[in-house]
Design a protein around this motif. Sequence first.
Motif, mmCIF file in Angstrom:
data_model
loop_
_atom_site.group_PDB
_atom_site.id
_atom_site.type_symbol
_atom_site.label_atom_id
_atom_site.label_comp_id
_atom_site.label_asym_id
_atom_site.label_seq_id
_atom_site.Cartn_x
_atom_site.Cartn_y
_atom_site.Cartn_z
ATOM 1 N N LEU A 290 -9.300 4.203 0.517
ATOM 2 C CA LEU A 290 -8.859 3.221 -0.468
ATOM 3 C C LEU A 290 -8.034 2.123 0.199
ATOM 4 O O LEU A 290 -8.215 0.929 -0.094
ATOM 5 C CB LEU A 290 -8.047 3.901 -1.571
ATOM 6 N N ASP A 291 -7.138 2.510 1.081
ATOM 7 C CA ASP A 291 -6.304 1.529 1.771
ATOM 8 C C ASP A 291 -7.149 0.561 2.599
ATOM 9 O O ASP A 291 -6.911 -0.656 2.604
ATOM 10 C CB ASP A 291 -5.296 2.227 2.686
ATOM 11 N N GLU B 168 -3.208 3.481 -9.043
ATOM 12 C CA GLU B 168 -2.989 2.033 -9.003
ATOM 13 C C GLU B 168 -3.928 1.372 -8.005
ATOM 14 O O GLU B 168 -4.457 0.276 -8.261
ATOM 15 C CB GLU B 168 -1.532 1.744 -8.641
ATOM 16 N N LYS B 169 -4.166 2.007 -6.891
ATOM 17 C CA LYS B 169 -5.075 1.446 -5.892
ATOM 18 C C LYS B 169 -6.495 1.338 -6.437
ATOM 19 O O LYS B 169 -7.167 0.316 -6.266
ATOM 20 C CB LYS B 169 -5.041 2.294 -4.624
ATOM 21 N N MET C 160 2.106 1.849 -3.664
ATOM 22 C CA MET C 160 1.154 2.059 -4.759
ATOM 23 C C MET C 160 0.697 3.507 -4.836
ATOM 24 O O MET C 160 0.548 4.185 -3.810
ATOM 25 C CB MET C 160 -0.069 1.142 -4.567
ATOM 26 N N GLN D 232 -7.138 -1.551 -8.677
ATOM 27 C CA GLN D 232 -7.210 -2.861 -8.032
ATOM 28 C C GLN D 232 -8.547 -3.108 -7.339
ATOM 29 O O GLN D 232 -8.719 -4.142 -6.682
ATOM 30 C CB GLN D 232 -6.085 -2.993 -7.008
ATOM 31 N N LEU E 73 -8.685 -1.942 0.316
ATOM 32 C CA LEU E 73 -7.764 -2.844 -0.376
ATOM 33 C C LEU E 73 -7.101 -3.865 0.539
ATOM 34 O O LEU E 73 -6.687 -4.938 0.068
ATOM 35 C CB LEU E 73 -6.675 -2.029 -1.079
ATOM 36 N N ARG E 74 -6.978 -3.575 1.817
ATOM 37 C CA ARG E 74 -6.240 -4.489 2.704
ATOM 38 C C ARG E 74 -6.748 -5.936 2.616
ATOM 39 O O ARG E 74 -5.948 -6.866 2.460
ATOM 40 C CB ARG E 74 -6.292 -3.987 4.148
ATOM 41 N N GLU F 215 -7.230 8.747 0.664
ATOM 42 C CA GLU F 215 -6.399 7.585 0.352
ATOM 43 C C GLU F 215 -6.554 6.525 1.438
ATOM 44 O O GLU F 215 -6.468 5.322 1.163
ATOM 45 C CB GLU F 215 -4.936 8.000 0.197
ATOM 46 N N LEU G 258 0.832 -1.205 0.000
ATOM 47 C CA LEU G 258 0.000 0.000 0.000
ATOM 48 C C LEU G 258 0.868 1.258 0.000
ATOM 49 O O LEU G 258 0.544 2.256 -0.669
ATOM 50 C CB LEU G 258 -0.935 -0.001 1.211
#
Length: 718
Positions: free
Chosen positions: A319-320, A46-47, A42, A50, A323-324, A316, A39
């Motif tokens: 987003l993190d 890019e995040k 990126m 995904q 995505l985790r 952000e 993370l």
Amino acid sequence: MKRNILFLCAAALLAACGGQTQQTAQTPAPMQQQVEELLDAMTVDEKIGQMMNSTPAIERLDIKPYDWWNEGLHGVGRSGRATVFPQPIGLGATFDTELLNEIGDAISDEARAKYQAARRIGNYRRYSGLSFWSPNVNIFRDPRWGRGMETYGEDPYLTGMLGTAFVKGLQGDDPQYLKAAACAKHYAVHSGPEATRHSANVEPPLKDLYETYLPAFEMLVKDAKVETVMTAYNAVYGDCCSASPFLMQEILRNRWQFKGHIVSDCGAVTDIYTGHKCTRCEMDAAVKALKAGLNLECGSSMRTLKDAYAKQLITEEDLDNALRPTIMTRLKLGILHDDPQCPYNNMSEDALGSSEHRALAKRAATESMVLLKNDGILPLDKNIHSLDLSGSGATDVFYQMGNYYGLSDDYSTYLQGIVSKVSAGTTVSYHTGFMQLDGLAANMNIGEAVGAEVAIVFMGNNGNVEGEEGESIANRTSGDRLDLRLPESQMNYLRTLKRYKGKGIVVVLTGGSPIDLREIYDLADAVVMAWYSGQAGGEALGDLIFGDANFSGRLPVTFPAETEKLPPFEDYSMKERTYKYMTDNIFLPFGYGLSYGKVTYGAAKAAVDGGKTVTVEITLSNDGTADIDETVQLYHSSPAAGTAAPQSQLVAFSREHLKAGEKRTVKMQIPVDRLATVQEDGSKQLLPGTHTLHAASAAPTYRSAELGVQDVQTTIEL
């Protein structure tokens, strides 16, 4: 992060060359640390890339493209050669958790082999990955629902037990890695109608939500540790399932402590604004889903998060957080980078359609088929002088596939299975007999059928007339069957055959949902429900019809008598639905099925051990001359049964193999809290008073009593 990537590649090279390194040097950083390092490395773009099912490569980070969308409902689906097992509704009829676990294990073996082969040829397309959007643990609450065939039936406990076994088999038993990632879908409540699923808001009573619609999901999360949960298209209590903090945060994350990732059904984020009109635009729908807790979208609406980020509608960190869990899933699969530590890296292609998997498909088909009626005509003598088969289902493997199917190179049609069993001296004839659809004239070529000693007629449905919206091309109601009667073309053929032949008629029914059996039951001497039996259906039916195997399947869904007496399809209340609440209109009950022989249930006794466990003992006697697999079902009726509680509900089941003449005492244990009653507010309460336990061969309904179903009762005081 770059250090980790370089290290993994070096470790793979050393392993390939036969080199050795110290264990501390070989072991990559803990997975959670890898997630955070990735993370950090990126970019925002890019995040966002995904967060949709078709993810692009990030070459600078050595991340290959990956499409999350794959299907494994009853075999690796939509991806070429694979073993095809029976459709889940047929697997539900087995009441066999061990079988479901073995099937899940076989599917993930084949999945690994196919994944490796696809990567070797550079195939990163849809249906080549290791994240499987299976199983479907929605409840088959209404027999008209076209997708009911994808479920394990109408009972939450049976569904949860079979789904849990399947998930455990699919995901493997390594403490760190996943063989494949399973998915519990569709969360929550949805079970038809298909035509309104993109815009419907359903508001079941809280009692029904917690008693019927959520338990199977809870079991898969808590007991099976399922890696993925897929949200449904519909809204629940006014919130779209893909943007519902109540479903995703309060229940799934907080109450059940779900640690995996949440994916939307395909296009469901778009539905938030186009179908449900909950937001003003696509970007707002994506933001709403993200903030509610969705991790991954099947679709492309999440691309608009770039604009949302630019407008400072999201951070952000948002987003993190999303995505985790998905990055963790890919690490657990060992596929984010080439991970030499993953124990599932080298699955042989010999797993595809292996002899073991073919045998498992046959066992599953054999256990799934249900004998609904038998006036003594079955089993047939292999030396029968003449036999006639009719109906397209006898020769067309499409009647064995269901939906979400793979393709086998080893199909056994029903015609093949039956012809392989009879004596070489038996005269066997086959003809189509009738067309499958209304509006087309039936071919009354019944001469050979009338003249044969026994006529086997293949009737029922296929995937063209029932299934998911958009896939059932011969269906005008989006895949649902709003009338449970079979087409007149089929019924007229059977009526005519009965008129001229009289006796000697066996009907084999295909399909994934209940059928109006009233007239069929009168016209035929024997009726078999074959479901969509998979690649080995012919072999299984041949064994069963000629007595080389005994019927053991049991109905996982109630067969109602009349379509017209069903509650409104759009009503998600459980009143007058399933065996638990139906007080009328039952033709064949949940759990029902016949065999060649009879098992007698002796007196049952129950005791409460330490206030935590209920033990029930029941003596079974096989009084016949054939071995029998008997499915013992244990139902519970609370002190409030019939008013604030179900008339009865399944709390345990066990398949028992009894040799001819064998007598055995079966012990069944259940936790006391399984006897709790769900209250109107959704809470559970263990009611004081007399609790009745039914050891039975089908659900203890009024119709079961009429059919002579055994129901041995015992009570406990709580």
